[in-house]
Design a protein around this motif. Sequence first.
Motif, short mmCIF file in Angstrom:
data_model
loop_
_atom_site.label_atom_id
_atom_site.label_comp_id
_atom_site.label_asym_id
_atom_site.label_seq_id
_atom_site.Cartn_x
_atom_site.Cartn_y
_atom_site.Cartn_z
N ALA A 49 13.29 6.01 24.88
CA ALA A 49 12.92 5.08 23.82
C ALA A 49 11.58 5.46 23.19
CB ALA A 49 12.87 3.65 24.37
N ALA A 50 10.61 5.81 24.05
CA ALA A 50 9.32 6.25 23.53
C ALA A 50 9.46 7.54 22.74
CB ALA A 50 8.34 6.44 24.69
N SER A 51 10.38 8.41 23.17
CA SER A 51 10.63 9.65 22.46
C SER A 51 11.19 9.39 21.06
CB SER A 51 11.61 10.53 23.25
OG SER A 51 11.96 11.69 22.53
N ALA A 52 12.07 8.39 20.95
CA ALA A 52 12.62 8.03 19.64
C ALA A 52 11.52 7.56 18.70
CB ALA A 52 13.68 6.95 19.79
N VAL A 53 10.59 6.76 19.25
CA VAL A 53 9.44 6.32 18.45
C VAL A 53 8.58 7.52 18.06
CG1 VAL A 53 7.35 4.91 18.45
CG2 VAL A 53 9.43 4.04 19.52
N ALA A 54 8.44 8.46 19.00
CA ALA A 54 7.63 9.66 18.75
C ALA A 54 8.23 10.50 17.63
CB ALA A 54 7.51 10.48 20.03
N ILE A 55 9.55 10.58 17.60
CA ILE A 55 10.21 11.38 16.56
C ILE A 55 9.93 10.79 15.18
CG2 ILE A 55 12.46 12.07 15.63
CD1 ILE A 55 13.47 12.23 18.52
N ILE A 56 9.95 9.46 15.10
CA ILE A 56 9.64 8.81 13.82
C ILE A 56 8.20 9.12 13.41
CG2 ILE A 56 9.43 6.60 12.62
CD1 ILE A 56 11.58 5.52 14.46
N ALA A 57 7.29 9.07 14.40
CA ALA A 57 5.89 9.35 14.11
C ALA A 57 5.70 10.80 13.69
CB ALA A 57 5.03 9.05 15.34
N THR A 58 6.38 11.72 14.39
CA THR A 58 6.31 13.15 14.02
C THR A 58 6.80 13.37 12.60
OG1 THR A 58 6.67 13.79 16.32
CG2 THR A 58 7.01 15.48 14.66
N ALA A 213 16.33 9.27 13.88
CA ALA A 213 15.62 8.55 14.94
C ALA A 213 15.36 7.10 14.58
CB ALA A 213 14.30 9.25 15.23
N ALA A 214 15.22 6.80 13.30
CA ALA A 214 14.97 5.43 12.88
C ALA A 214 16.10 4.50 13.31
CB ALA A 214 14.79 5.36 11.36
N ALA A 215 17.34 5.00 13.25
CA ALA A 215 18.49 4.19 13.65
C ALA A 215 18.52 4.01 15.18
CB ALA A 215 19.78 4.85 13.17
N SER A 216 18.30 5.10 15.92
CA SER A 216 18.36 5.02 17.38
C SER A 216 17.22 4.19 17.95
CB SER A 216 18.35 6.42 17.99
OG SER A 216 17.17 7.12 17.64
N ALA A 217 16.04 4.28 17.35
CA ALA A 217 14.89 3.52 17.84
C ALA A 217 15.12 2.02 17.73
CB ALA A 217 13.63 3.92 17.08
N SER A 218 15.81 1.60 16.68
CA SER A 218 16.09 0.17 16.53
C SER A 218 17.01 -0.33 17.64
CB SER A 218 16.74 -0.09 15.16
OG SER A 218 17.98 0.60 15.04
N VAL A 219 17.95 0.52 18.08
CA VAL A 219 18.84 0.15 19.18
C VAL A 219 18.04 -0.01 20.47
CG1 VAL A 219 20.81 0.87 20.57
CG2 VAL A 219 20.81 1.27 18.10
N TYR A 220 17.14 0.95 20.75
CA TYR A 220 16.31 0.87 21.95
C TYR A 220 15.42 -0.36 21.91
CZ TYR A 220 17.68 5.70 22.88
OH TYR A 220 18.40 6.85 23.14
N PHE A 221 14.93 -0.72 20.73
CA PHE A 221 14.06 -1.88 20.59
C PHE A 221 14.83 -3.17 20.91
CE2 PHE A 221 12.13 -5.31 18.11
CZ PHE A 221 10.82 -5.25 18.58
N VAL A 222 16.05 -3.28 20.40
CA VAL A 222 16.87 -4.46 20.65
C VAL A 222 17.20 -4.57 22.14
CG1 VAL A 222 19.12 -5.53 20.21
CG2 VAL A 222 17.83 -4.52 18.33
N ARG A 223 17.43 -3.45 22.80
CA ARG A 223 17.74 -3.45 24.23
C ARG A 223 16.52 -3.78 25.09
NH1 ARG A 223 21.28 2.12 24.93
NH2 ARG A 223 23.19 1.40 23.89
#
Length: 279
Positions: A49-58, A213-223
């Motif tokens: 989940a943190a990696s997904a956030v990192a990808i958005i930041a990158t 990553a924006a789509a996957s990060a939202s899923v991790y956030f909801v979970r």
Amino acid sequence: MNPILETLSILGTSLVAGLVGSMLGLGGGIIIVPALTLLFGHDFRTAVAASAVAIIATSTGATVAYLRDHITNTRIAMFLEIGSTLGALSGAFIAGYMPTRFLFLLFALLMAYSAYSMFRARKTELPDGVVPDRLSQRLRLSGSYYDKALGRTVTYQATGTLPGLFLMCVSGALAGLLGVGGGAFKVPAMDMVMRLPIKVSTATSNFMIGVTAAASASVYFVRGDVEPLVAGPVALGVLGGAMLGSRLMVKLKGSTLRLLFIPLLVYVAFQMAWKGVTS
């Protein structure tokens, strides 16, 4: 480990991940996930989940600079995202019919071949003799940018449009199935199949992985998998590294970028082969 020291260590690790990720068109997850799980002892889902956030930041930190320098080709990115999206959607379907071990080993072979092909072209600065196909011409998959390392404007035209789209589909499927970033596959596909300059490939890959990553990060956030005390330092470190890496990339030669990319491809190939053998 002391919480403050751990936060600073995660911040420093993320800075390196953002630097490498922005320069080579990767999300940084190839560094973030192993570091959070092996070095800092965090749960795998928290690390992903943190990696997904990192990808958005990158993607955010690097894309702004690459768009300003006209290196990112958004037309090519949007076209190839069709393949990535279809691949991600079909990943679950394929998983029900193919053994995981086979997928790992197949991915390892593809990465090893990409590393070999890049090694052979390690001294090539820009692709030459590129003949655009009909679809590329119709979609206007071309562009130009000023290369600071070469001191001149580089004009390019894509080719191998349909094979490139197919490989993006495979990339999306493998990224979803194996939990790896698609950048390690997107960049070689654009570089060697579509014959784009390596700088355009890495910059465009940075743009594309951010959209996914924006789509996957939202899923991790909801979970509830996104832990602010972990994702916060990761995002800040990666963003700073990405902004620094984007400034360094434009000053490097394409041949240098290939030399930096080869060890990462070998590492990913070895990692996937090991998982295929031990799974």
